[in-house]
Design a protein around this motif. Structure first.
Motif, short mmCIF file in Angstrom:
data_model
loop_
_atom_site.label_atom_id
_atom_site.label_comp_id
_atom_site.label_asym_id
_atom_site.label_seq_id
_atom_site.Cartn_x
_atom_site.Cartn_y
_atom_site.Cartn_z
N ARG A 2 73.29 35.85 60.37
CA ARG A 2 73.07 35.99 58.94
C ARG A 2 74.05 37.00 58.34
O ARG A 2 74.59 36.80 57.26
CB ARG A 2 71.61 36.44 58.71
CG ARG A 2 71.38 36.89 57.29
CD ARG A 2 69.94 37.00 56.92
NE ARG A 2 69.79 37.86 55.76
CZ ARG A 2 70.24 37.58 54.55
NH1 ARG A 2 70.87 36.46 54.33
NH2 ARG A 2 70.07 38.42 53.55
N ARG A 5 77.30 35.38 57.87
CA ARG A 5 77.29 34.47 56.69
C ARG A 5 77.46 35.25 55.39
O ARG A 5 78.17 34.82 54.48
CB ARG A 5 75.98 33.68 56.64
CG ARG A 5 75.93 32.49 57.59
CD ARG A 5 75.22 31.30 56.93
NE ARG A 5 73.90 31.60 56.46
CZ ARG A 5 72.79 31.42 57.15
NH1 ARG A 5 72.86 30.92 58.35
NH2 ARG A 5 71.62 31.70 56.64
N ILE A 6 76.82 36.42 55.34
CA ILE A 6 76.95 37.25 54.13
C ILE A 6 78.38 37.75 53.97
O ILE A 6 78.95 37.71 52.88
CB ILE A 6 75.95 38.43 54.20
CG1 ILE A 6 74.53 37.89 54.05
CG2 ILE A 6 76.25 39.47 53.13
CD1 ILE A 6 73.45 38.89 54.33
N ALA A 9 80.51 34.99 52.84
CA ALA A 9 80.26 34.70 51.41
C ALA A 9 81.05 35.66 50.53
O ALA A 9 81.68 35.26 49.54
CB ALA A 9 78.77 34.81 51.11
N PHE A 10 81.07 36.94 50.88
CA PHE A 10 81.82 37.93 50.09
C PHE A 10 83.32 37.67 50.20
O PHE A 10 84.04 37.71 49.19
CB PHE A 10 81.50 39.35 50.56
CG PHE A 10 80.32 39.95 49.86
CD1 PHE A 10 80.43 40.41 48.56
CD2 PHE A 10 79.10 40.05 50.48
CE1 PHE A 10 79.34 40.95 47.90
CE2 PHE A 10 77.99 40.59 49.84
CZ PHE A 10 78.12 41.03 48.54
N LEU A 226 77.21 43.12 39.24
CA LEU A 226 77.22 42.10 40.31
C LEU A 226 76.76 42.68 41.64
O LEU A 226 76.06 42.01 42.41
CB LEU A 226 78.63 41.52 40.46
CG LEU A 226 78.94 40.38 39.50
CD1 LEU A 226 80.44 40.20 39.32
CD2 LEU A 226 78.32 39.09 40.02
N ARG A 228 74.78 45.33 42.07
CA ARG A 228 73.34 45.62 41.97
C ARG A 228 72.54 44.34 42.14
O ARG A 228 71.51 44.31 42.80
CB ARG A 228 73.02 46.27 40.63
CG ARG A 228 73.44 47.73 40.55
CD ARG A 228 73.34 48.26 39.14
NE ARG A 228 71.99 48.11 38.59
CZ ARG A 228 70.98 48.92 38.89
NH1 ARG A 228 71.16 49.91 39.72
NH2 ARG A 228 69.80 48.72 38.36
N ARG A 229 73.03 43.28 41.51
CA ARG A 229 72.31 42.01 41.64
C ARG A 229 72.32 41.53 43.08
O ARG A 229 71.33 41.00 43.58
CB ARG A 229 72.96 40.96 40.73
CG ARG A 229 72.33 39.61 40.90
CD ARG A 229 72.81 38.61 39.87
NE ARG A 229 71.67 37.94 39.31
CZ ARG A 229 71.69 37.16 38.26
NH1 ARG A 229 72.80 36.95 37.62
NH2 ARG A 229 70.60 36.58 37.82
N SER A 230 73.47 41.72 43.76
CA SER A 230 73.55 41.31 45.16
C SER A 230 72.54 42.10 45.99
O SER A 230 71.94 41.58 46.93
CB SER A 230 74.96 41.55 45.70
OG SER A 230 75.90 40.80 44.97
N LEU A 231 72.35 43.36 45.61
CA LEU A 231 71.42 44.22 46.35
C LEU A 231 69.97 43.79 46.13
O LEU A 231 69.10 44.11 46.94
CB LEU A 231 71.61 45.68 45.92
CG LEU A 231 71.09 46.75 46.87
CD1 LEU A 231 71.75 46.63 48.23
CD2 LEU A 231 71.33 48.13 46.29
N ALA A 232 69.71 43.05 45.08
CA ALA A 232 68.36 42.54 44.85
C ALA A 232 68.06 41.37 45.79
O ALA A 232 66.92 40.92 45.87
CB ALA A 232 68.19 42.11 43.40
N SER A 233 69.09 40.85 46.46
CA SER A 233 68.88 39.82 47.49
C SER A 233 68.45 40.52 48.77
O SER A 233 68.52 41.75 48.86
CB SER A 233 70.19 39.07 47.75
OG SER A 233 70.75 38.62 46.55
N PRO A 234 68.02 39.75 49.77
CA PRO A 234 67.66 40.39 51.05
C PRO A 234 68.91 40.90 51.77
O PRO A 234 69.28 40.43 52.84
CB PRO A 234 66.97 39.28 51.84
CG PRO A 234 66.86 38.13 50.94
CD PRO A 234 67.76 38.31 49.78
N VAL A 235 69.59 41.84 51.14
CA VAL A 235 70.84 42.41 51.66
C VAL A 235 70.74 43.93 51.52
O VAL A 235 70.39 44.42 50.45
CB VAL A 235 72.05 41.90 50.83
CG1 VAL A 235 73.33 42.60 51.25
CG2 VAL A 235 72.19 40.39 50.98
N SER A 236 71.04 44.63 52.61
CA SER A 236 70.99 46.09 52.53
C SER A 236 72.27 46.61 51.89
O SER A 236 73.26 45.89 51.78
CB SER A 236 70.84 46.68 53.94
OG SER A 236 72.01 46.39 54.68
#
Lengths: 391, 313
Positions: A2, A5-6, A9-10, A226, A228-236
């Protein structure tokens, strides 16, 4: 899996942004290649040498000298009616240098005295020194035959022209002295392309500039929320920073590979030991990623980043030996240069490209670059985390 | 509230010496649209950031479906969709490419991701412009694409931070209709806005936050009752207005009646309940009603009552 994959994606989203930004592409690809070509063509060396000769008569010595010059590899001989017209040609850079062969040269050489021949060149030009070598070599070859002819005249009483002709014939028929050379250690054995001097320096210069200048995109990402929004995903926050850093690492690697590929395929640059070059590219790309991330995390105005970063990159690049070879630096500047990563990268490339060193030979500068990369990335991570994780 | 979808308890967040959120707590039920209203600097954004898992609270707890919300990669974040106030989209990329990126961060991939992209673009009305760059969108379209990202992974709780700022009336209406539809389908929504009419239209309950604390919470009517505001019915008549006023004062639910010439102002807890008896009274008194205007106290009045009229920066 995972996490990978992250990161992918970046990297994908960052590279897409760069590919669609024509300004970024210009600085990443077009400008470095153009600079390599311009500087390489201007200072990188001479492929053909134009040499002038003023021949007042067609005696055997003059003919032998002209023939010897013409037989030299890469030399084109231009003949002039008088010394003044040859001087003008030198001033116009039509020829790198020229030699005046005065009338009665055969008669003068038949005697035992020393003959002085006017040699005309412009020492400010890059071809001056090689032309002097070519002319010296030709005079040495013909001079040997003249000495042999003088000996024959003294010993046998034949005419000087006949003796000089015979000396030439003997010289052509005599087997040359075989000189065998053997390289020891890992020294380079191939001739470097004229672009080999500048291509590595420009790689170091432009990878840094691109990484710093393109960090304006990170500032825009921050300002648009952007990250901050990414941090709202299940991403540390750690994964987020790693993903963005990977994007900038990919930019630096892509730009390095483009410069290396174009340099090798189009300009014949030999980048040295492949393993050493790969490690150096990767480590320096981490330095670039760290610089980009740190700049992007600290700056507030993306337009200012775009305007200031190239200037800072050029200054640091100059300080690090990307424009003037480090050997030309005075001791104080050379000591100061140690403080910038470009110095260590240029040093490592010099060892790979000029000395033919391998990975072991560049271990020390690469280790210093690793320290730079770690420092930049650590500071950037702290700054970015602090910025993103506040309301 | 039993078994709420979101439970926030005693949230505290400080920035150095300043306390931005000082003990905020509220619940949101499944399928409920909850409005969080407050003046600038009241603590709305900090509260939302903590609920979304962007900001770690100094104290307190946040549970979604019983799972603790953290700033890490915990599973609770998959239950939450955030639509920030800013257009948090990559402007150089198309809507589809943006959705692909954020979808991958949400563990979506392959055909499942593509299905969700198609679905959310349909919901926000951007299916026909899916491959256009965000830069080429109008302000309203950008707002709708912004919402699409929040809905992509089918969250149970959608956080909308002033989603209609700066959009044209058509896009605004489309956005509000979408939220009403989603609320009707069981999605819980935490909604912040400065537009009180939006909160009245959408929100089942409202919490008013000021100086980092929830100062009032409830349905619109509960809040109105809390601040002592009443409905007012203005009646224009032709005939004996004084006689009608006297009769109206006897109607159940009427608190007081003010008469000025041929106009009556009837104060009541529930205008809808007293309107018919007032018309009947006019008929009995032989007074012709020429006009009726019902004014219910709105959230704006409640909001200003609770937070004051002083300007906030």
């Amino acid at each position: 899996m995972r996490r990978l994959r992250i990161v992918v994606a970046f990297v994908s989203v960052v590279l897409r942004g760069v590919v669609r930004d024509r300004t970024a592409l210009f600085f990443m690809v077009a400008l470095p290649v153009a600079i390599i070509v311009i500087i390489g063509a201007t200072f990188g060396g001479v492929q053909r040498l134009d040499v002038g000769v003023v021949t007042h008569d067609r005696g055997v010595v003059a003919t032998a000298l002209v023939d010897t010059l013409r037989s030299a590899k890469g030399v084109r001989v231009h003949t002039y009616a008088n010394l003044e017209s040859m001087r003008r040609a030198v001033r116009r850079n039509a020829i790198a240098a020229g030699i005046d062969l005065p009338p009665g040269l055969d008669l003068q050489t038949a005697g035992s005295g020393v003959i002085q021949l006017p040699f005309v060149t412009n020492r400010a030009t890059s071809g001056s020194f090689p032309a002097r070598n070519i002319v010296d070599d030709a005079l040495g070859r013909v001079g040997a035959r003249i000495a042999a002819a003088r000996l024959a005249v003294t010993a046998t009483g034949v005419s000087f022209p006949d003796a000089l002709g015979a000396a030439g014939t003997v010289a052509r028929r005599s087997p040359g002295v075989a000189v065998a050379t053997r390289d020891v250690g890992s020294g380079r054995t191939t001739t470097l392309s004229r672009f080999s001097l500048t291509a590595p320096q420009n790689l170091v210069l432009f990878v840094f500039i691109s990484a710093a200048a393109s960090s304006a995109a990170i500032v825009r990402m921050r300002r648009a929320g952007l990250l901050r929004r990414s941090l709202a995903s299940p991403v540390s926050a750690g994964m987020l920073t790693l993903g963005v850093a990977a994007g900038w690492f990919a930019i630096a690697v892509a730009q390095s590979l483009i410069i290396i590929g174009v340099g090798a395929l189009v300009f014949g640059v030999d980048w040295g030991d492949p393993l050493g070059a790969a490690v150096l590219v990767a480590v320096y790309a981490f330095v670039g990623a760290g610089v980009g991330l740190l700049t992007g995390a600290l700056a507030r105005d993306p337009d200012r980043v775009g305007a200031i970063a190239p200037v800072v990159g050029i200054v640091l690049g100059a300080l690090g030996g990307c424009m003037i070879p480090l050997e030309f630096f005075p001791p104080t500047m050379r000591a100061i240069a140690h403080a910038v990563p470009q110095y260590w990268a240029v040093t490592a490339w010099q060892r790979l490209v000029f000395n033919g060193d391998g990975l072991a030979g560049i271990a020390a500068p690469v280790a210093v670059l690793v320290v730079f990369a770690a420092g930049f990335l650590t500071l950037a991570t702290v700054a970015l985390r602090r910025d993103v994780m506040q309301a | 509230m039993d078994d709420p979808l979101l439970r926030c308890e005693n949230l505290v967040r400080r920035y150095r010496d300043r306390v931005a959120v000082a003990g905020v707590g509220f619940d949101i039920a499944r399928g409920e649209v909850y409005g969080l209203l407050g003046p600038n600097g009241a603590g709305k954004t900090t509260t939302i950031s903590m609920v979304a898992g962007i900001l770690r609270p100094d104290a307190g707890s946040i549970l979604v479906e019983g799972l603790p919300v953290t700033t890490g990669a915990g599973p609770a974040k998959q239950l939450i969709g955030l639509v920030p106030q800013d257009i948090a989209l990559y402007p150089d990329l198309s809507a589809v490419e943006n959705l692909q990126f954020f979808g991958r961060l949400q563990n979506l991939d392959g055909s499942r991701l593509q299905q969700r992209i198609d679905a959310v673009l349909e919901v926000v009305g951007l299916a026909d412009r899916a491959h256009d760059r965000i830069d080429d969108y109008s302000g309203g379209m950008k707002r709708r694409a912004n919402i699409a990202v929040g809905l992509l992974h089918q969250p149970h709780l959608l956080i909308l931070d002033e989603p209609t700022v700066g959009v044209d009336p058509q896009s605004r209406n489309q956005i509000l209709e979408s939220i009403e539809t989603l609320g009707g389908e069981g999605l819980s929504v935490l909604y912040t806005t400065h537009y009180m009419e939006e909160a009245e239209r959408l929100c089942d309950r409202v919490g008013i936050i000021d100086a980092g604390k929830i100062v009032a919470e409830g349905t619109r009517r509960e809040l109105v009752a809390l601040v002592g505001a009443h409905d007012r019915v203005h009646v224009s008549v032709s005939g004996d207005a004084a006689a009608l006023a006297a009769r109206c004062r006897t109607i159940a639910g009427v608190i007081e009646v003010h008469q000025t010439d041929s106009r009556l102002e009837i104060v009541s807890d529930d205008a809808g309940r007293v309107l018919a008896p007032v018309v009947e009274a006019a008929d009995v008194e032989g007074v012709a009603v020429t006009g009726v205007d019902v004014r219910e106290p709105d959230l704006e009045a409640v909001f200003l009552h609770l937070t004051g009229k002083a300007l906030r920066d």
